[in-house]
Design a protein around this motif. Structure first.
Motif, PDB file in Angstrom:
ATOM      1  N   ARG A  91      25.906  32.540  66.541  1.00 51.69           N
ATOM      2  CA  ARG A  91      26.059  33.797  67.265  1.00 51.69           C
ATOM      3  C   ARG A  91      25.273  34.891  66.553  1.00 51.69           C
ATOM      4  O   ARG A  91      25.129  34.880  65.342  1.00 51.69           O
ATOM      5  CB  ARG A  91      27.522  34.204  67.320  1.00 51.69           C
TER       6      ARG A  91
ATOM      7  N   TYR B 225      39.123  38.082  68.056  1.00 55.92           N
ATOM      8  CA  TYR B 225      38.232  36.992  68.460  1.00 55.92           C
ATOM      9  C   TYR B 225      36.782  37.325  68.103  1.00 55.92           C
ATOM     10  O   TYR B 225      36.084  36.511  67.483  1.00 55.92           O
ATOM     11  CB  TYR B 225      38.352  36.718  69.965  1.00 55.92           C
TER      12      TYR B 225
ATOM     13  N   PHE C 294      36.191  37.177  64.294  1.00 57.28           N
ATOM     14  CA  PHE C 294      36.046  35.795  63.815  1.00 57.28           C
ATOM     15  C   PHE C 294      34.725  35.193  64.291  1.00 57.28           C
ATOM     16  O   PHE C 294      34.076  34.451  63.548  1.00 57.28           O
ATOM     17  CB  PHE C 294      37.220  34.929  64.277  1.00 57.28           C
ATOM     18  N   ALA C 295      34.320  35.503  65.509  1.00 56.53           N
ATOM     19  CA  ALA C 295      33.058  34.986  66.030  1.00 56.53           C
ATOM     20  C   ALA C 295      31.868  35.496  65.220  1.00 56.53           C
ATOM     21  O   ALA C 295      30.909  34.759  64.978  1.00 56.53           O
ATOM     22  CB  ALA C 295      32.895  35.375  67.505  1.00 56.53           C
TER      23      ALA C 295
ATOM     24  N   PHE D  14      32.163  33.832  61.497  1.00 58.17           N
ATOM     25  CA  PHE D  14      31.923  32.391  61.465  1.00 58.17           C
ATOM     26  C   PHE D  14      31.056  32.012  62.670  1.00 58.17           C
ATOM     27  O   PHE D  14      31.535  31.419  63.632  1.00 58.17           O
ATOM     28  CB  PHE D  14      33.255  31.632  61.459  1.00 58.17           C
ATOM     29  N   CYS D  15      29.801  32.391  62.591  1.00 52.35           N
ATOM     30  CA  CYS D  15      28.916  32.329  63.763  1.00 52.35           C
ATOM     31  C   CYS D  15      28.665  30.920  64.276  1.00 52.35           C
ATOM     32  O   CYS D  15      28.302  30.754  65.439  1.00 52.35           O
ATOM     33  CB  CYS D  15      27.592  33.035  63.463  1.00 52.35           C
TER      34      CYS D  15
ATOM     35  N   TRP E 283      30.968  28.473  64.397  1.00 48.96           N
ATOM     36  CA  TRP E 283      32.160  27.862  64.968  1.00 48.96           C
ATOM     37  C   TRP E 283      32.013  27.750  66.476  1.00 48.96           C
ATOM     38  O   TRP E 283      31.438  28.624  67.132  1.00 48.96           O
ATOM     39  CB  TRP E 283      33.385  28.707  64.665  1.00 48.96           C
TER      40      TRP E 283
ATOM     41  N   ARG F 188      37.175  26.521  68.641  1.00 47.29           N
ATOM     42  CA  ARG F 188      37.689  26.726  67.288  1.00 47.29           C
ATOM     43  C   ARG F 188      37.943  28.210  67.027  1.00 47.29           C
ATOM     44  O   ARG F 188      38.982  28.586  66.461  1.00 47.29           O
ATOM     45  CB  ARG F 188      36.709  26.176  66.265  1.00 47.29           C
ATOM     46  N   THR F 189      37.004  29.052  67.442  1.00 49.44           N
ATOM     47  CA  THR F 189      37.164  30.492  67.259  1.00 49.44           C
ATOM     48  C   THR F 189      38.405  30.977  67.995  1.00 49.44           C
ATOM     49  O   THR F 189      39.184  31.769  67.456  1.00 49.44           O
ATOM     50  CB  THR F 189      35.911  31.241  67.753  1.00 49.44           C
TER      51      THR F 189
ATOM     52  N   ALA G 167      41.677  32.595  66.217  1.00 47.22           N
ATOM     53  CA  ALA G 167      42.031  33.969  66.606  1.00 47.22           C
ATOM     54  C   ALA G 167      43.455  34.023  67.159  1.00 47.22           C
ATOM     55  O   ALA G 167      44.228  34.921  66.800  1.00 47.22           O
ATOM     56  CB  ALA G 167      41.036  34.502  67.635  1.00 47.22           C
TER      57      ALA G 167
END
Length: 139
Positions: free
Chosen positions: A5, A49, A52-53, A56-57, A59, A63-64, A68
Motif C-alpha cells: 500500500r 484500519y 494498520f494498513a 503494515f503495507c 498485509w 489480515r488488516t 483492526a
C-alpha cells in the motif's frame, strides 16, 4: 513482486478519518440519533484500519481487517476494567477518545461496520485501475 500500500496515502486516509470523526461530534446536533449512535465509533474503527494498513503495507486486506477488529474489540472490552490509574487516563481528552468510557454492544457493531466500510473502500480502490496506481505500488 508483492504489492505494498502507498503509506503516505493511507496515512492521509487515517488523518481524514480522524477529522471526520471529530467533525461528527461537532455535527451531532444536525444528524439523526440513529446515525449519531455509532458514527464516531465507526469512523474510529476506519481510522484504526487505515493506520494498520499504512503501518503494515504488505498485509492482506483480510489480515488488516482482522487485526483492526481485534484491536477495536479489545479496547472496547478493556472498558469493563475500572481502576483509578486507567480511569485517570480516560479522564483526559485523548485518553477518552482512544480508550472510551464504558462497554457497549452497539460500539462492537459500529466497529464492525467501520472496518467493513474500510475494507469495501480498499477493495474497490484496488480493483479500480484509476485508483490502483495511486493507492498501491509494487515493491
Amino acid at each position: 513482486m508483492t504489492t505494498c500500500r502507498n503509506r503516505a496515502l493511507f496515512l492521509l486516509l487515517t488523518i481524514s478519518s480522524i477529522l471526520l470523526g471529530l467533525g461528527s461530534r461537532k455535527m451531532a446536533g444536525y444528524l439523526p440519533d440513529s446515525i449519531n449512535l455509532g458514527l464516531g465509533d465507526a469512523l474510529w474503527a476506519v481510522m484504526v484500519y487505515f493506520l494498520f494498513a499504512a503501518a503494515f503495507c504488505r498485509w492482506s486486506i483480510v489480515r488488516t481487517a482482522l487485526v483492526a477488529l481485534t484491536f477495536c474489540y479489545l479496547i472496547e472490552i478493556s472498558q469493563l476494567y475500572h481502576a483509578p490509574w486507567i480511569d485517570a487516563i480516560r479522564a483526559t481528552r485523548l485518553g477518552g477518545l482512544v480508550l472510551g468510557f464504558g462497554f457497549l454492544w452497539t460500539d462492537i457493531v459500529a466497529y464492525t461496520l467501520g472496518v467493513g466500510s474500510a475494507v469495501l473502500f480498499e477493495s474497490f480502490a484496488y480493483r479500480a485501475s484509476f485508483l490502483r496506481n495511486h493507492l498501491f505500488k509494487d515493491r
